[in-house]
Design a protein around this motif. Structure first.
Motif, PDB file in Angstrom:
ATOM      1  N   PHE A 146       0.837  -1.198   0.000  1.00 33.52           N
ATOM      2  CA  PHE A 146       0.000   0.000   0.000  1.00 33.52           C
ATOM      3  C   PHE A 146       0.867   1.242   0.000  1.00 33.52           C
ATOM      4  O   PHE A 146       0.628   2.206  -0.697  1.00 33.52           O
ATOM      5  CB  PHE A 146      -0.890   0.015   1.247  1.00 33.52           C
ATOM      6  CG  PHE A 146      -1.997  -0.985   1.183  1.00 33.52           C
ATOM      7  CD1 PHE A 146      -2.564  -1.322  -0.039  1.00 33.52           C
ATOM      8  CD2 PHE A 146      -2.496  -1.586   2.322  1.00 33.52           C
ATOM      9  CE1 PHE A 146      -3.602  -2.237  -0.105  1.00 33.52           C
ATOM     10  CE2 PHE A 146      -3.525  -2.496   2.247  1.00 33.52           C
ATOM     11  CZ  PHE A 146      -4.072  -2.830   1.047  1.00 33.52           C
ATOM     12  N   GLU A 147       1.908   1.186   0.855  1.00 30.84           N
ATOM     13  CA  GLU A 147       2.791   2.331   0.985  1.00 30.84           C
ATOM     14  C   GLU A 147       3.335   2.722  -0.393  1.00 30.84           C
ATOM     15  O   GLU A 147       3.276   3.870  -0.812  1.00 30.84           O
ATOM     16  CB  GLU A 147       3.933   1.965   1.939  1.00 30.84           C
ATOM     17  CG  GLU A 147       4.759   3.142   2.399  1.00 30.84           C
ATOM     18  CD  GLU A 147       3.896   4.200   3.075  1.00 30.84           C
ATOM     19  OE1 GLU A 147       4.198   5.364   2.880  1.00 30.84           O
ATOM     20  OE2 GLU A 147       2.914   3.847   3.778  1.00 30.84           O
ATOM     21  N   ASN A 172       2.074   2.183  -3.151  1.00 30.06           N
ATOM     22  CA  ASN A 172       1.023   2.723  -3.987  1.00 30.06           C
ATOM     23  C   ASN A 172       0.730   4.166  -3.663  1.00 30.06           C
ATOM     24  O   ASN A 172       0.471   4.970  -4.543  1.00 30.06           O
ATOM     25  CB  ASN A 172      -0.249   1.898  -3.798  1.00 30.06           C
ATOM     26  CG  ASN A 172      -0.498   1.065  -5.009  1.00 30.06           C
ATOM     27  OD1 ASN A 172      -0.748   1.597  -6.066  1.00 30.06           O
ATOM     28  ND2 ASN A 172      -0.360  -0.234  -4.866  1.00 30.06           N
ATOM     29  N   LYS A 173       0.792   4.459  -2.387  1.00 34.14           N
ATOM     30  CA  LYS A 173       0.571   5.849  -1.990  1.00 34.14           C
ATOM     31  C   LYS A 173       1.622   6.722  -2.646  1.00 34.14           C
ATOM     32  O   LYS A 173       1.325   7.791  -3.177  1.00 34.14           O
ATOM     33  CB  LYS A 173       0.634   5.946  -0.468  1.00 34.14           C
ATOM     34  CG  LYS A 173       0.287   7.330   0.037  1.00 34.14           C
ATOM     35  CD  LYS A 173       0.504   7.407   1.517  1.00 34.14           C
ATOM     36  CE  LYS A 173       0.431   8.844   1.992  1.00 34.14           C
ATOM     37  NZ  LYS A 173       0.905   8.939   3.388  1.00 34.14           N
ATOM     38  N   ALA A 191       2.951   6.134  -5.329  1.00 35.04           N
ATOM     39  CA  ALA A 191       2.589   6.243  -6.741  1.00 35.04           C
ATOM     40  C   ALA A 191       1.585   7.366  -6.956  1.00 35.04           C
ATOM     41  O   ALA A 191       1.710   8.154  -7.882  1.00 35.04           O
ATOM     42  CB  ALA A 191       2.012   4.919  -7.219  1.00 35.04           C
ATOM     43  N   TYR A 192       0.590   7.478  -6.075  1.00 36.14           N
ATOM     44  CA  TYR A 192      -0.395   8.546  -6.223  1.00 36.14           C
ATOM     45  C   TYR A 192       0.278   9.894  -6.148  1.00 36.14           C
ATOM     46  O   TYR A 192       0.012  10.806  -6.897  1.00 36.14           O
ATOM     47  CB  TYR A 192      -1.446   8.449  -5.105  1.00 36.14           C
ATOM     48  CG  TYR A 192      -2.531   7.471  -5.390  1.00 36.14           C
ATOM     49  CD1 TYR A 192      -3.484   7.754  -6.373  1.00 36.14           C
ATOM     50  CD2 TYR A 192      -2.622   6.275  -4.718  1.00 36.14           C
ATOM     51  CE1 TYR A 192      -4.479   6.861  -6.649  1.00 36.14           C
ATOM     52  CE2 TYR A 192      -3.613   5.380  -4.988  1.00 36.14           C
ATOM     53  CZ  TYR A 192      -4.542   5.675  -5.948  1.00 36.14           C
ATOM     54  OH  TYR A 192      -5.542   4.789  -6.225  1.00 36.14           O
ATOM     55  N   MET A 193       1.186  10.003  -5.130  1.00 35.79           N
ATOM     56  CA  MET A 193       1.787  11.310  -4.898  1.00 35.79           C
ATOM     57  C   MET A 193       2.755  11.661  -6.026  1.00 35.79           C
ATOM     58  O   MET A 193       2.874  12.801  -6.425  1.00 35.79           O
ATOM     59  CB  MET A 193       2.536  11.314  -3.552  1.00 35.79           C
ATOM     60  CG  MET A 193       1.629  11.027  -2.377  1.00 35.79           C
ATOM     61  SD  MET A 193       0.196  12.104  -2.367  1.00 35.79           S
ATOM     62  CE  MET A 193      -0.961  11.175  -1.403  1.00 35.79           C
ATOM     63  N   ASN A 228       2.660  10.561  -9.057  1.00 33.98           N
ATOM     64  CA  ASN A 228       2.053  10.465 -10.381  1.00 33.98           C
ATOM     65  C   ASN A 228       2.747   9.463 -11.288  1.00 33.98           C
ATOM     66  O   ASN A 228       2.917   9.693 -12.470  1.00 33.98           O
ATOM     67  CB  ASN A 228       2.048  11.813 -11.100  1.00 33.98           C
ATOM     68  CG  ASN A 228       1.326  12.837 -10.291  1.00 33.98           C
ATOM     69  OD1 ASN A 228       0.479  12.478  -9.485  1.00 33.98           O
ATOM     70  ND2 ASN A 228       1.661  14.084 -10.490  1.00 33.98           N
ATOM     71  N   THR A 229       3.241   8.414 -10.706  1.00 34.12           N
ATOM     72  CA  THR A 229       3.830   7.382 -11.556  1.00 34.12           C
ATOM     73  C   THR A 229       2.880   6.214 -11.591  1.00 34.12           C
ATOM     74  O   THR A 229       2.047   6.029 -10.705  1.00 34.12           O
ATOM     75  CB  THR A 229       5.167   6.906 -11.000  1.00 34.12           C
ATOM     76  OG1 THR A 229       4.960   6.482  -9.657  1.00 34.12           O
ATOM     77  CG2 THR A 229       6.195   8.009 -11.047  1.00 34.12           C
ATOM     78  N   HIS A 230       2.982   5.424 -12.613  1.00 33.42           N
ATOM     79  CA  HIS A 230       2.084   4.286 -12.742  1.00 33.42           C
ATOM     80  C   HIS A 230       2.752   3.048 -12.192  1.00 33.42           C
ATOM     81  O   HIS A 230       3.920   2.807 -12.438  1.00 33.42           O
ATOM     82  CB  HIS A 230       1.754   4.042 -14.203  1.00 33.42           C
ATOM     83  CG  HIS A 230       1.288   5.258 -14.892  1.00 33.42           C
ATOM     84  ND1 HIS A 230       0.086   5.827 -14.619  1.00 33.42           N
ATOM     85  CD2 HIS A 230       1.889   6.032 -15.816  1.00 33.42           C
ATOM     86  CE1 HIS A 230      -0.053   6.903 -15.360  1.00 33.42           C
ATOM     87  NE2 HIS A 230       1.039   7.058 -16.093  1.00 33.42           N
ATOM     88  N   THR A 231       1.983   2.287 -11.452  1.00 33.96           N
ATOM     89  CA  THR A 231       2.485   0.972 -11.119  1.00 33.96           C
ATOM     90  C   THR A 231       2.040   0.050 -12.227  1.00 33.96           C
ATOM     91  O   THR A 231       0.856   0.028 -12.566  1.00 33.96           O
ATOM     92  CB  THR A 231       1.892   0.476  -9.790  1.00 33.96           C
ATOM     93  OG1 THR A 231       0.498   0.771  -9.820  1.00 33.96           O
ATOM     94  CG2 THR A 231       2.546   1.157  -8.621  1.00 33.96           C
TER      95      THR A 231
END
Lengths: 285, 224, 329, 255
Positions: free
Chosen positions: C17-18, C20-21, C23-25, C27-30
C-alpha cells in the motif's frame, strides 16, 4: 422590402386563421417583435432573472449566450409562458408581443404558445409517425381535410429541409430518424402551426457538426419569415448564426441578468463589457 | 442542402472581389502614373491611393469579423490570412504608384525613358498575372510570376549603370527622379513577389520565400 | 491493530500500500499485470444467480407438468371426452357431466364486469395522479389507492355479500337479483383491481418524458389535449400491460367470487343470477373430501389447466401489445 | 515519441456488421489524440474497442491492439484489468449517487489500491489533480449529484485517475457542458497529459483543434463501415489537411 401594406408578419398561409388572444400588428423586418421591459422571473422566493430589457427583432436571429445557470433558458421559456407549467413560477415586468403584454390577465397562455413556438434541446418528436408529428399541431386547431393536410405536411417538411429525406417514409415513426433529422422534424412541427416567433433552446447540443450546420442553415432560411430566439452554449454557433446577441451572467445573488446586448459581429469583435469580452474570448473566471 | 456555410462563403467572396478590385486599380495606376502620352493628374492618383487604403481597411475589418464569428479552418483560414496580407501589399503598391506620379507628373523627360516604360509594362503584367494566380489559386503561375521579378531588378541596375556611365548624363533632378521611379517600380515587383508567396500559401499551406530559386524548385516539386 | 506489527503477511501488504501511496503522490504508474486470474467471488455469484433463474423456470415447468399429468388422467378416463369437455353445457361431476362452458362463462362475466369498473376508474385515477394532481394531492392519494390493494380479498368478498348485494337488490328489485349474483362479485372485484390498473398505468404515464408534454404545450395544445393525444398514446403499451394484468387478476380471483357469486355451475351470461367460476369451483371442491383417484379430483386439474391456458393467452396478448404499441421515447 | 497504444489493422464488428474498417494507428505516450468525424463513422466504437468496452454490447474486434508490448485481445488477458489500465470518461457525467468522497474511494477500496488510513490522502490527491479540490474540500460528504455538470465531469475524471490508469479515454466529455465547464476540462486535460495518455472523441472541432496534439479523422464508407482517412499532428490536420474530405469537414462544409 416588406412595405406597410403587408399587414401580417408571418406569411399568410391559407390553413390557419390569425390567433385569438392578441391581435397581430403590422411589422417590418427588423422591427421589435417582442419587447421585454424590466422582466424578472421568480421561482417561489428565488429570483432567477432580474430586470431584463431586451428587444427580439422580427425576421432576425437573436442568440442568448452565457454560462450555465445564468437564466438563459428561464428567459426563453418566459417568452411563451412555458414557465407557467412550473409551479411557483412568477413573472414581473412587461413582456410585449407586438405591443400587447403576454402576461396580461386575460391572455390565454395556450394562444401565446401558438404564436410563439418552441424547439427543445433534445429532439422530442412524438412517438407517432412523421406525418402525424407535423399534423399534430394543425389538428389541434381545426379539422383539416386529408388532401389539405398532405399539402401542409409536405410544405412544412420542405421548409424544414427534411422532405427529400423522409418523403418515402412518412408513416414511419418519428423516432426512427437520426438525431439531426428528428430535430428538423421538431422544427417542421413547430412551423406547421405558423408561429410568428420560434424559440430554440440549445437545438444543436445533442447533434454532430453536420447536423448542426444543417440546423443553422435552416435557421437562416426560416428567418425570412420568423423571428428566432436561440439559446446556445456554443459560442461559435452564436457568432456565426445570429444577427443579435444577448450576453447573460449570474449575479452574486444567483439571479441572472442581461449584461450586454447588441449586433453579433460587434459583440464578438468589440464587446463593451469586460465580462462579455472574457466570456467570448474563452477566458473565464 | 449543399450550401452550408453561406455566410462564410459570402464574406470570402467579398474579400476576393475587393482584392481583385485593388489589383486592377494597381494595374491602372501603374499605367497612369508613368504614362508617356497623357498628362496624369496627381489628384487622381492620390485619390486612388486613398481608395486603396479604404478597401484595405474594409478587407481587414471583414477578415477580423470572419475570424471572430465564422471560425474558418484549413483553406478558409488561409484565405482570410492571405487576403489580409495581399491587401496590405496591394495598398503599398498603390502608394508606390502615387509616389511615381508625384515624381513625374510634371516631367515628361523621365517618362520617355524606354527602360522605365519597359519596367512599367513589366510591373503591370506581373501584377496582372499575380491576380490571375490569386483568382485561380494557381501556385504554379504564382511561382512563375514571382520569378519574373528578376527582370525588374536587372532593369533597375541597368538603368542606374547606363545613366551614371553615359556621356550625356542628365541633370541631377532628372537623374534622381528616374532612379527613384525605377526604385518604386522595382518595389512594386517585390510586392508582387510577396503576393505570389501568399497565393502559394493559400493554395498549399506552405509559406516560404518565393524569390529564392531553391524554395521555388522545392515548391514546384511539392505542388506539381 | 496491535497484531499488524508482527503479522508478516499484513506487514507485506501495508508495504505494498505504501508504495502505492507513493505512486499517487508521484504520479507514476504501477505496472499492472492484465492477464486473467481467477476471481472466485465472481464465479460463485454467477453460479448462484444462474441457479435462481433456473429454479424459477423449473418451478413453472413443474406446475405445468403436474397440471398436465393430472389433466391427462382426467381426459383418459372413460367418462370424459375432450369434445364433451369443451362443448358440454353442464358441469355436474356427480352426474358425470363435464362441460366446462358454465364455469368459463361465469369467469368471463365476472371478469368483464370487473374490468368495466377497473379500467375507467383506474385510468382516470392514473391520469389524475400523473397529470393533474398537485404533488401534495398525489402524496395523499397514492397511499390511499395502494391501501385499497392491501385489503384482503376475503374482506372484499364479505363486503360484496353483505353490502353490495343488498344494495343491488334494493335498487333493482329483490325478485330480479339473486342473493348470490355475479354482478356484485364483479363490481367488487373491479374495485379491488382499480389500484393495480391505476398504479401500473400511472407508472407508464409518469415515464413519458416531460419533454413530450412540453413539445405539445409548445405547439399550443391545452393540458387535456396534451394528455389524451400525446401522453396516453405514448404510455399505451404500459397501460395495456396494466389492463391485461388486471384481467389476469380478475380471472384468477377466487375469494370474492366464491363468497358472492354463488356455488353452482350455471350456464348464463345474466349477471344478476348466481354462477360458479372456475376458481370458485376449484376452491369449493378441493375444500371437500375427495379421494385422490376420483374423477372429481382430476377434473379440478383440467379446470386448472384451462385457467392456466387463459392466463397464458392473456399474457401472450399482453406481450404482443406491449411490443406492438411500444413507443420508444 | 513513445507509442503507448498501437492499433494494427483493427476492424470492429457488431455481429456481422462491420463498424470500423482497418485502422492502423499509433497513440503516443503522454499526448492527447483526438478522434473526429461525423456521426456514425465509428469513432466511439473504435474508442471503446481500446479498453474492450465494446464487448459489453456484443462488439468484436479483428486485428490487434497493443498496450505497450501487451496484446489487449490475447486470450489470457482479463478485460476487467484492461479497463483498469485504460480508464474511460463518458459523454454524460455519471458519478455514483454517493458522496464525493465515496465516488473516489469506492474504486480505490475495490481494487485495494491503498490501505484504509491512506484513502483520505488518495482522495485528496486525486481531487487535486482533477482541479476540483479547492471547490469541494469542505463538502466531501455531499452527494456528488449536487455538483454542477462540469464539476461532476471532473469528479468522474478524478475517479478514473484514482485507479492509476495508463491511458484515459474520453467520449465527448464536454458535450453536456457549457463553455466554462468545457474550458476547465480542457485545461485539466493539458495538466493530465503530463502523466497520462489521453484519447478523446469529440464533435467539437474547435475543441479538437485547440486541445489535442494529434488528430484522427474518420469517415463512413458506402458500406457504412467507418475508416480512418487522415492521421497527423493537429496543426497540420486543421490548417493543411491532406485529404479533401478532411478539409471539407474541418472547414464546416459537408455534402
Amino acid at each position: 422590402m416588406n412595405s406597410s401594406t403587408a399587414p401580417i408578419s408571418a406569411p399568410a398561409l391559407p390553413w390557419i386563421q390569425p390567433q385569438i388572444g392578441i391581435q397581430r400588428a403590422a411589422a417590418r423586418n427588423g422591427d421589435a417583435k417582442m419587447t421585454l421591459e424590466d422582466v424578472s422571473v421568480f421561482y417561489g422566493a428565488f429570483c432567477a432573472l432580474r430586470d431584463v430589457n431586451l428587444q427580439v427583432r422580427d425576421r432576425r436571429i437573436t442568440a442568448v449566450i452565457g454560462p450555465s445557470g445564468c437564466g438563459k433558458s428561464t428567459l426563453l421559456r418566459s417568452l411563451n409562458r412555458m414557465n407557467d407549467t412550473v409551479t411557483g413560477c412568477r413573472v414581473e415586468g412587461r413582456l410585449l408581443l407586438d405591443g400587447a403584454n403576454v402576461y396580461d390577465r386575460h391572455v390565454d397562455p395556450v394562444a401565446v404558445r401558438r404564436r410563439v413556438g418552441m424547439v427543445f434541446q433534445r429532439p422530442n418528436p412524438f412517438p407517432k409517425s412523421i406525418y402525424e408529428n407535423v399534423a399534430y399541431g394543425v389538428r389541434l386547431q381545426r379539422n383539416v381535410p386529408k388532401r389539405e393536410m398532405d399539402e401542409i405536411v409536405e410544405r412544412c417538411l420542405r421548409d424544414a429541409a427534411l422532405w427529400d429525406e423522409v418523403k418515402d417514409k412518412l408513416q414511419r415513426s418519428g423516432m426512427t430518424l437520426s438525431g439531426g433529422q428528428q430535430q428538423r422534424l421538431c422544427i417542421a412541427r413547430a412551423i406547421a402551426v405558423q408561429p410568428e416567433v420560434i424559440l430554440m433552446d440549445e437545438p444543436c447540443s445533442a447533434l454532430d457538426p453536420i447536423a448542426t450546420v444543417r440546423i443553422e442553415e435552416l435557421m437562416q432560411s426560416l428567418k425570412r419569415d420568423y423571428a428566432i430566439v436561440i439559446v446556445t452554449h456554443n459560442l461559435q454557433q452564436a457568432s456565426r448564426a445570429s444577427d443579435y446577441c444577448a450576453m447573460m451572467m449570474m449575479r452574486s445573488d444567483r439571479a441572472g441578468e442581461l449584461i450586454e446586448f447588441g449586433e453579433t459581429a460587434a459583440l464578438f469583435t468589440t464587446p463593451q463589457d469586460k465580462r462579455t469580452e472574457d466570456y467570448v474570448s474563452g477566458r473565464f473566471g | 442542402m449543399q450550401k452550408s456555410r453561406s455566410a462564410l462563403d459570402h464574406d470570402l467572396t467579398q474579400n476576393r472581389e475587393d482584392i481583385l478590385r485593388m489589383g486592377s486599380m494597381v494595374e491602372s495606376l501603374i499605367h497612369w502614373s508613368l504614362n508617356s502620352e497623357g498628362v496624369v493628374s496627381i489628384g487622381q492618383v492620390t485619390e486612388g491611393a486613398q481608395r486603396g487604403t479604404t478597401i484595405r481597411e474594409r478587407i481587414e475589418k471583414r477578415s477580423l469579423q470572419m475570424l471572430a464569428t465564422q471560425h474558418p479552418a484549413a483553406r478558409d483560414l488561409r484565405c482570410v490570412i492571405a487576403a489580409m496580407h495581399i491587401a496590405r501589399e496591394l495598398e503599398r503598391s498603390v502608394h508606390h504608384c502615387s509616389g511615381i506620379a508625384r515624381l513625374n507628373a510634371h516631367d515628361e523627360e523621365v517618362r520617355r525613358y524606354a527602360i522605365l516604360q519597359h519596367m512599367r509594362e513589366h510591373a503591370m503584367t506581373m501584377t496582372h498575372s499575380s491576380m490571375d494566380a490569386y483568382v485561380r489559386g494557381d501556385a504554379k503561375l504564382a511561382l512563375e510570376t514571382a520569378a519574373r521579378d528578376e527582370v525588374l531588378d536587372e532593369s533597375r541596375t541597368l538603368l542606374m549603370r547606363t545613366m551614371l556611365t553615359t556621356d550625356s548624363q542628365p541633370a541631377a533632378p532628372v537623374l534622381l527622379r528616374a532612379i527613384w521611379t525605377a526604385h518604386n517600380l522595382e518595389r512594386i515587383g517585390d510586392r508582387v513577389v510577396n503576393i505570389c508567396e501568399r497565393v502559394v500559401f493559400e493554395a498549399t499551406g506552405h509559406l516560404s520565400d518565393a524569390s529564392l530559386p531553391a524554395s521555388r524548385r522545392w515548391m514546384e516539386n511539392t505542388t506539381a | 491493530m496491535q497484531e499488524i506489527s508482527w503479522n508478516p503477511h499484513i506487514f507485506a501488504l501495508s508495504f505494498f500500500f505504501e508504495s502505492n501511496k507513493q505512486a499517487y503522490m508521484a504520479n507514476t504508474h504501477t505496472p499492472l499485470d492484465i492477464r486473467r486470474s481467477r476471481r472466485r467471488g465472481e464465479d460463485i455469484a454467477t453460479l448462484l444467480l444462474t441457479a435462481c433463474g433456473v429454479l424459477s423456470i423449473l418451478t413453472t415447468l413443474g406446475i405445468v407438468f403436474v397440471l398436465g399429468r393430472e389433466a391427462l388422467k382426467f381426459f383418459s378416463s372413460p367418462e370424459v371426452t375432450v369434445i364433451g369437455f369443451f362443448t358440454g353445457t353442464r358441469w355436474a361431476p356427480e352426474g358425470g357431466l363435464f362441460g366446462i362452458a358454465p364455469l368459463v362463462t361465469a369467469t368471463l362475466t365476472t371478469s368483464v364486469i370487473a374490468m368495466c369498473v377497473a379500467i375507467p376508474i383506474g385510468l382516470a385515477a392514473a391520469v389524475f395522479l400523473s397529470e393533474y394532481a398537485t404533488p401534495r394531492a398525489a402524496r395523499l392519494l397514492k397511499p390511499a389507492l395502494e391501501l385499497l390493494a392491501g385489503v384482503p380479498t376475503v374482506v372484499y368478498g364479505y363486503f360484496a355479500l353483505t353490502f353490495v348485494t343488498p344494495l343491488l337488490r334494493s335498487l333493482l328489485g329483490q325478485e330480479n337479483v339473486e342473493v348470490y349474483n355475479m354482478l356484485s362479485a364483479g363490481l367488487v372485484m373491479g374495485v379491488m383491481i382499480v389500484p393495480l390498473v391505476g398504479s401500473i398505468s400511472e407508472d407508464a404515464l409518469s415515464a413519458v418524458p416531460r419533454s413530450l408534454r412540453e413539445a405539445s404545450l409548445g405547439l399550443g395544445a391545452t393540458k387535456l389535449e396534451t394528455t389524451f393525444r400525446v401522453v396516453v398514446p405514448a404510455a399505451l403499451s404500459g397501460i395495456i400491460a396494466g389492463v391485461i394484468i388486471g384481467i389476469s387478476r380478475a380471472v384468477g380471483e377466487t375469494m370474492i367470487v366464491s363468497l358472492a357469486a354463488g356455488a353452482g355451475p350455471n350456464l348464463t351470461l345474466n349477471p344478476l343470477v348466481g354462477a360458479e367460476t372456475m376458481t370458485g369451483h376449484i376452491a369449493r371442491i378441493s375444500g371437500g373430501d375427495l379421494s385422490y383417484e376420483s374423477i372429481d379430483y382430476t377434473s379440478l386439474f383440467a379446470v386448472g389447466m384451462m385457467l392456466f391456458a387463459i392466463t397464458l393467452t392473456l399474457n401472450l396478448i399482453s406481450r404482443y401489445f406491449v411490443r406492438r404499441f411500444r413507443e420508444a421515447y | 515519441m513513445k507509442t503507448k497504444v498501437r492499433l494494427e489493422n483493427v476492424h470492429c464488428y457488431y455481429g456481422n456488421f462491420m463498424a470500423v474498417h482497418d485502422v492502423t494507428l499509433p497513440i503516443y505516450d503522454r499526448q492527447i489524440t483526438a478522434i473526429i468525424g461525423p456521426s456514425g463513422c465509428g469513432k466511439s466504437t473504435l474508442l471503446r474497442s481500446i479498453n474492450r468496452m465494446n464487448e459489453l454490447v456484443g462488439g468484436s474486434v479483428r486485428g490487434s491492439l497493443w498496450l505497450e508490448e501487451q496484446n489487449l485481445y490475447a486470450p489470457e488477458v482479463d478485460p476487467v484489468k484492461v479497463r483498469r489500465r485504460i480508464g474511460m470518461v463518458f459523454q454524460k457525467p455519471n458519478p455514483f449517487p454517493r458522496s464525493i468522497y465515496e465516488n473516489i474511494a469506492f474504486g480505490v477500496r475495490q481494487h485495494k489500491l491503498a490501505a484504509k488510513n491512506e484513502i483520505d490522502d488518495v482522495v485528496e490527491s486525486c481531487l487535486r489533480r482533477a482541479a476540483l479540490w479547492d471547490e469541494v474540500q469542505h463538502k466531501l460528504k455531499m452527494s456528488a449529484l449536487q455538483l454542477s455538470g462540469g464539476q461532476q465531469q471532473r469528479l468522474c475524471i478524478a475517479r478514473t485517475i484514482a485507479l492509476q490508469p495508463d491511458v484515459v479515454l474520453m467520449d465527448e466529455p464536454c458535450a453536456a457542458l457549457d463553455p466554462i465547464g468545457t474550458g476547465k476540462i480542457e485545461d485539466l486535460m493539458q495538466e493530465l497529459k503530463r502523466d497520462y495518455t489521453i484519447i478523446i472523441v469529440t464533435h467539437n472541432m474547435q475543441q479538437a483543434a485547440r486541445a489535442s496534439d494529434h488528430t484522427v479523422m474518420m469517415m463512413m464508407r458506402d458500406d457504412r463501415a467507418g475508416e480512418m482517412i487522415e492521421f497527423g499532428e493537429t496543426n497540420q490536420v486543421f490548417t493543411r489537411p491532406r485529404d479533401k474530405r478532411t478539409e471539407d469537414y474541418v472547414s464546416g462544409r459537408f455534402g
